[in-house]
Design an enzyme around this catalytic site. Structure first.
Site, PDB file in Angstrom:
ATOM      1  N   ARG A  74      -0.988  16.774  -9.717  1.00 43.84           N
ATOM      2  CA  ARG A  74      -1.099  16.571  -8.050  1.00 43.84           C
ATOM      3  C   ARG A  74      -0.385  16.665  -7.662  1.00 43.84           C
ATOM      4  O   ARG A  74      -0.633  17.170  -5.755  1.00 43.84           O
ATOM      5  CB  ARG A  74      -0.800  14.770  -8.251  1.00 43.84           C
ATOM      6  CG  ARG A  74      -2.392  14.424  -8.520  1.00 43.84           C
ATOM      7  CD  ARG A  74      -2.162  12.599  -8.765  1.00 43.84           C
ATOM      8  NE  ARG A  74      -2.014  12.474  -7.269  1.00 43.84           N
ATOM      9  CZ  ARG A  74      -1.530  10.695  -7.164  1.00 43.84           C
ATOM     10  NH1 ARG A  74      -1.071  10.375  -8.388  1.00 43.84           N
ATOM     11  NH2 ARG A  74      -0.680  10.307  -5.850  1.00 43.84           N
ATOM     12  N   ASP A 108       3.259  11.957  -0.200  1.00 48.01           N
ATOM     13  CA  ASP A 108       3.169  13.352  -0.077  1.00 48.01           C
ATOM     14  C   ASP A 108       4.035  14.099   0.412  1.00 48.01           C
ATOM     15  O   ASP A 108       3.517  14.827   0.577  1.00 48.01           O
ATOM     16  CB  ASP A 108       1.765  13.743   0.187  1.00 48.01           C
ATOM     17  CG  ASP A 108       0.975  13.093   1.632  1.00 48.01           C
ATOM     18  OD1 ASP A 108       1.955  13.005   1.825  1.00 48.01           O
ATOM     19  OD2 ASP A 108      -0.694  12.379   1.884  1.00 48.01           O
ATOM     20  N   HIS A 123       5.083   3.290  -0.847  1.00 50.59           N
ATOM     21  CA  HIS A 123       5.265   3.796  -3.206  1.00 50.59           C
ATOM     22  C   HIS A 123       5.890   5.179  -3.363  1.00 50.59           C
ATOM     23  O   HIS A 123       5.051   5.601  -4.062  1.00 50.59           O
ATOM     24  CB  HIS A 123       3.591   3.953  -2.560  1.00 50.59           C
ATOM     25  CG  HIS A 123       2.775   2.645  -2.188  1.00 50.59           C
ATOM     26  ND1 HIS A 123       1.031   2.635  -1.928  1.00 50.59           N
ATOM     27  CD2 HIS A 123       2.706   1.088  -2.379  1.00 50.59           C
ATOM     28  CE1 HIS A 123       1.247   0.941  -1.924  1.00 50.59           C
ATOM     29  NE2 HIS A 123       1.935   0.527  -2.075  1.00 50.59           N
ATOM     30  N   SER A 192      -7.728   1.640   2.414  1.00 47.36           N
ATOM     31  CA  SER A 192      -8.960   1.094   2.445  1.00 47.36           C
ATOM     32  C   SER A 192      -8.786  -0.301   2.700  1.00 47.36           C
ATOM     33  O   SER A 192      -9.430  -1.615   1.912  1.00 47.36           O
ATOM     34  CB  SER A 192      -9.311   0.846   0.896  1.00 47.36           C
ATOM     35  OG  SER A 192      -8.508   0.524  -0.120  1.00 47.36           O
ATOM     36  N   GLU A 218     -15.064   4.540   7.706  1.00 45.59           N
ATOM     37  CA  GLU A 218     -15.258   3.302   7.540  1.00 45.59           C
ATOM     38  C   GLU A 218     -14.379   1.991   7.898  1.00 45.59           C
ATOM     39  O   GLU A 218     -13.606   2.076   8.085  1.00 45.59           O
ATOM     40  CB  GLU A 218     -15.480   3.573   5.340  1.00 45.59           C
ATOM     41  CG  GLU A 218     -15.917   4.256   4.739  1.00 45.59           C
ATOM     42  CD  GLU A 218     -17.714   5.053   5.533  1.00 45.59           C
ATOM     43  OE1 GLU A 218     -18.284   3.927   5.538  1.00 45.59           O
ATOM     44  OE2 GLU A 218     -17.656   6.242   4.941  1.00 45.59           O
TER      45      GLU A 218
HETATM   46  C1  BJW Z   1     -10.185   8.422   6.193  1.00 43.55           C
HETATM   47  C2  BJW Z   1     -10.572   9.872   6.115  1.00 43.55           C
HETATM   48  C3  BJW Z   1     -10.235  10.369   7.136  1.00 43.55           C
HETATM   49  C4  BJW Z   1     -11.143   8.727   4.359  1.00 43.55           C
HETATM   50  N1  BJW Z   1      -9.487   9.696   8.436  1.00 43.55           N
HETATM   51  N2  BJW Z   1      -9.623   7.955   7.233  1.00 43.55           N
HETATM   52  C5  BJW Z   1      -1.980  -9.583  -3.666  1.00 43.55           C
HETATM   53  C6  BJW Z   1      -3.405 -10.331  -3.759  1.00 43.55           C
HETATM   54  C7  BJW Z   1      -3.475  -9.890  -4.833  1.00 43.55           C
HETATM   55  C8  BJW Z   1      -3.768  -8.849  -5.929  1.00 43.55           C
HETATM   56  C9  BJW Z   1      -1.850  -8.672  -5.406  1.00 43.55           C
HETATM   57  C10 BJW Z   1      -1.741  -8.681  -4.508  1.00 43.55           C
HETATM   58  N3  BJW Z   1       0.338  -8.554  -4.647  1.00 43.55           N
HETATM   59  C11 BJW Z   1      -0.312  -8.053  -5.561  1.00 43.55           C
HETATM   60  C12 BJW Z   1      -0.815  -7.660  -6.388  1.00 43.55           C
HETATM   61  C13 BJW Z   1      -1.697  -6.520  -7.330  1.00 43.55           C
HETATM   62  C14 BJW Z   1      -1.136  -5.438  -6.807  1.00 43.55           C
HETATM   63  C15 BJW Z   1      -2.923  -4.978  -6.165  1.00 43.55           C
HETATM   64  O1  BJW Z   1      -2.853  -5.130  -4.867  1.00 43.55           O
HETATM   65  N4  BJW Z   1      -3.454  -5.199  -6.674  1.00 43.55           N
HETATM   66  C16 BJW Z   1      -5.274  -4.809  -5.675  1.00 43.55           C
HETATM   67  C17 BJW Z   1      -5.564  -3.801  -6.811  1.00 43.55           C
HETATM   68  C18 BJW Z   1      -5.817  -5.911  -5.992  1.00 43.55           C
HETATM   69  N5  BJW Z   1      -0.322  -4.796  -5.995  1.00 43.55           N
HETATM   70  C19 BJW Z   1       0.789  -4.280  -7.109  1.00 43.55           C
HETATM   71  O2  BJW Z   1       0.920  -4.163  -7.924  1.00 43.55           O
HETATM   72  C20 BJW Z   1       1.882  -3.648  -5.750  1.00 43.55           C
HETATM   73  N6  BJW Z   1       2.947  -3.936  -6.532  1.00 43.55           N
HETATM   74  C21 BJW Z   1       3.438  -5.915  -5.846  1.00 43.55           C
HETATM   75  O3  BJW Z   1       2.994  -6.518  -4.921  1.00 43.55           O
HETATM   76  O4  BJW Z   1       4.930  -5.800  -6.926  1.00 43.55           O
HETATM   77  C22 BJW Z   1       5.439  -7.351  -6.764  1.00 43.55           C
HETATM   78  C23 BJW Z   1       4.397  -8.309  -7.776  1.00 43.55           C
HETATM   79  C24 BJW Z   1       4.367  -7.449  -8.741  1.00 43.55           C
HETATM   80  C25 BJW Z   1       4.360  -8.205 -10.145  1.00 43.55           C
HETATM   81  C26 BJW Z   1       2.903  -9.079 -10.070  1.00 43.55           C
HETATM   82  C27 BJW Z   1       2.332  -9.524  -8.977  1.00 43.55           C
HETATM   83  C28 BJW Z   1       2.778  -8.789  -7.369  1.00 43.55           C
HETATM   84  C29 BJW Z   1       2.481  -2.228  -6.110  1.00 43.55           C
HETATM   85  C30 BJW Z   1       1.228  -1.731  -5.844  1.00 43.55           C
HETATM   86  C31 BJW Z   1       1.159  -0.072  -6.091  1.00 43.55           C
HETATM   87  C32 BJW Z   1       0.421   0.676  -5.514  1.00 43.55           C
HETATM   88  N7  BJW Z   1      -0.119   2.089  -5.890  1.00 43.55           N
HETATM   89  C33 BJW Z   1      -0.460   3.072  -5.612  1.00 43.55           C
HETATM   90  C34 BJW Z   1      -0.195   4.695  -6.862  1.00 43.55           C
HETATM   91  C35 BJW Z   1       0.664   5.371  -5.692  1.00 43.55           C
HETATM   92  C36 BJW Z   1       1.427   6.563  -7.079  1.00 43.55           C
HETATM   93  C37 BJW Z   1       0.498   7.662  -6.990  1.00 43.55           C
HETATM   94  O5  BJW Z   1       0.067   8.049  -5.308  1.00 43.55           O
HETATM   95  O6  BJW Z   1      -0.274   7.720  -7.852  1.00 43.55           O
HETATM   96  O7  BJW Z   1      -0.382   3.602  -4.769  1.00 43.55           O
HETATM   97  S1  BJW Z   1      -1.974   3.033  -6.241  1.00 43.55           S
HETATM   98  C38 BJW Z   1      -2.869   3.785  -4.945  1.00 43.55           C
HETATM   99  O8  BJW Z   1      -3.344   2.359  -4.098  1.00 43.55           O
HETATM  100  C39 BJW Z   1      -1.732   4.744  -3.977  1.00 43.55           C
HETATM  101  C40 BJW Z   1      -2.157   3.806  -2.873  1.00 43.55           C
HETATM  102  O9  BJW Z   1      -0.925   4.208  -1.906  1.00 43.55           O
HETATM  103  C41 BJW Z   1      -2.439   2.592  -2.891  1.00 43.55           C
HETATM  104  C42 BJW Z   1      -3.802   2.298  -2.129  1.00 43.55           C
HETATM  105  O10 BJW Z   1      -5.118   3.204  -1.182  1.00 43.55           O
HETATM  106  P1  BJW Z   1      -5.390   3.948   0.219  1.00 43.55           P
HETATM  107  O11 BJW Z   1      -3.885   4.641   0.445  1.00 43.55           O
HETATM  108  O12 BJW Z   1      -6.461   2.396   0.467  1.00 43.55           O
HETATM  109  O13 BJW Z   1      -6.411   4.720   0.574  1.00 43.55           O
HETATM  110  P2  BJW Z   1      -7.944   4.471  -0.801  1.00 43.55           P
HETATM  111  O14 BJW Z   1      -8.419   5.558  -1.617  1.00 43.55           O
HETATM  112  O15 BJW Z   1      -8.085   2.965  -1.191  1.00 43.55           O
HETATM  113  O16 BJW Z   1      -8.692   4.182   0.480  1.00 43.55           O
HETATM  114  C43 BJW Z   1      -8.510   5.687   2.047  1.00 43.55           C
HETATM  115  C44 BJW Z   1      -9.706   4.973   3.107  1.00 43.55           C
HETATM  116  O17 BJW Z   1      -9.216   6.626   3.631  1.00 43.55           O
HETATM  117  C45 BJW Z   1     -10.222   4.207   2.869  1.00 43.55           C
HETATM  118  O18 BJW Z   1     -10.299   3.537   3.473  1.00 43.55           O
HETATM  119  C46 BJW Z   1     -11.046   6.010   4.208  1.00 43.55           C
HETATM  120  O19 BJW Z   1     -13.092   5.330   4.737  1.00 43.55           O
HETATM  121  C47 BJW Z   1     -10.766   6.122   4.411  1.00 43.55           C
HETATM  122  N8  BJW Z   1     -10.490   7.909   4.888  1.00 43.55           N
HETATM  123  N9  BJW Z   1     -11.240  10.089   5.021  1.00 43.55           N
HETATM  124  C48 BJW Z   1      -9.113   8.397   8.258  1.00 43.55           C
HETATM  125  N10 BJW Z   1     -10.144  11.912   7.397  1.00 43.55           N
END
Ligand code: BJW
Length: 255
Positions: A74, A108, A123, A192, A218
């Site tokens: 990546r 990035d 992140h 998302s 979306e």
């Molecule tokens: C376009 C487009 C165009 C397409 N123009 N748009 C509360 C409730 C439930 C769960 C939890 C909670 N609090 C914490 C949690 C647990 C967990 C969590 O959220 N889990 C869920 C899956 C349910 N969260 C965590 O663990 C976080 N830590 C935390 O809260 O610490 C406290 C804690 C600790 C322990 C226990 C409990 C609490 C940490 C989260 C870390 C996320 N890490 C990642 C990887 C980063 C490194 C890497 O890149 O490898 O971050 S996961 C991945 O998802 C990455 C992203 O930043 C993140 C979000 O994704 P994003 O950016 O939304 O991308 P997509 O693909 O999902 O969506 C893309 C969007 O773009 C779509 O909507 C398309 O339609 C759109 N799109 N083309 C504009 N041209």
């Protein structure tokens, strides 16, 4: 439902009145730079992998080489990517609004490359490293190899990004919440809205009185709470928004 031009006009008016804007971005903003998102099949970054194996401490412990290689691939792809019209439009907003804070979930560096100067990376960043056991910062990689190198303390080196189950960096999250509390508008682009706590940023700003504009092709869980939903790709919608804001700005206001 008003058409997109009417919506853009309404957004430009809201932005025209704002002194503090927060832009909260996710993977979608970088899609038009050629970087796949996480959850949009079929080219999503995780289409062929189980995220639990890759973006967690448990996954790294289980197979450090697999996770290291995934990030190395990546990193190579991201190094070659350039900011797109969406990143540039966000950077341009700094010339039209007094204070623009960009909070990104992306790792990035493309907002920085586009020229955004007040950037909060909640992140982490794929071009930074630390060691797994003690979080010692690593200034430069000994080599970009198939297996993770070792820190002076003996621990494996890992990318300085935030995995599931890990806390977000304290400084960044404090700065992010402070900006969300004081902004008049939050512009949410390309996420998302499924990963917390970032999924709740718009709600924090809204509860503090801000208006919410969402840009996404979306609908997402955020859409229902948005005052304006601009449906479409960021690289198309954001330059239109900037053009409209320019035409609303009276001479003598922030330039
Ligand atoms: C376009 C487009 C165009 C397409 N123009 N748009 C509360 C409730 C439930 C769960 C939890 C909670 N609090 C914490 C949690 C647990 C967990 C969590 O959220 N889990 C869920 C899956 C349910 N969260 C965590 O663990 C976080 N830590 C935390 O809260 O610490 C406290 C804690 C600790 C322990 C226990 C409990 C609490 C940490 C989260 C870390 C996320 N890490 C990642 C990887 C980063 C490194 C890497 O890149 O490898 O971050 S996961 C991945 O998802 C990455 C992203 O930043 C993140 C979000 O994704 P994003 O950016 O939304 O991308 P997509 O693909 O999902 O969506 C893309 C969007 O773009 C779509 O909507 C398309 O339609 C759109 N799109 N083309 C504009 N041209």
């Amino acid at each position: 439902m008003p058409d997109r031009n009417t919506m853009i006009d309404g957004c430009a008016r809201a932005l025209g009145e704002a002194k503090v804007l927060v832009v909260s971005t996710g993977a979608g903003i970088s899609k038009e730079s050629g970087i796949p998102t996480f959850r949009d099949a079929p080219n999503a970054l995780w289409a062929n992998y189980d995220p639990e194996q890759l973006a967690t401490e448990t996954g790294f412990r289980r197979d450090p080489a697999l996770v290291w290689r995934w990030y190395a691939d990546r990193r190579q792809m991201i190094s070659a990517a350039k900011p797109n019209a969406g990143h540039t439009a966000i950077a341009d907003l700094e010339r039209l609004i007094e204070c623009v804070v960009v909070i990104t979930q992306n790792i990035d560096d493309l907002h920085r490359k586009a020229g955004s100067s007040d950037l909060i990376e909640v992140h982490g960043n794929i071009f930074r490293f630390k060691c797994f056991d003690n979080h010692h910062p690593v200034q430069s990689l000994p080599r970009d190899d198939d297996v993770p190198p070792r820190c002076h303390c003996g621990s494996h080196i890992r990318p300085d990004v935030v995995w599931f189950g890990e806390m977000l960096p304290e400084d960044e999250i404090d700065r992010a919440y402070a900006a969300l509390q004081r902004c008049e508008v939050v512009l949410v682009v390309g996420t998302s809205g499924t990963v917390h706590p970032a999924a709740g940023f718009a709600a924090v700003a809204k509860d503090a009185g801000a208006r919410v504009i969402e840009v996404n092709p979306e609908h997402t869980p955020i859409t229902g709470h948005a005052d304006f939903f601009l449906q479409g790709p960021a690289g198309e919608v954001l330059p239109q928004l900037v053009r409209s804001l320019r035409s609303h700005r009276k001479p003598g206001t922030h330039s």
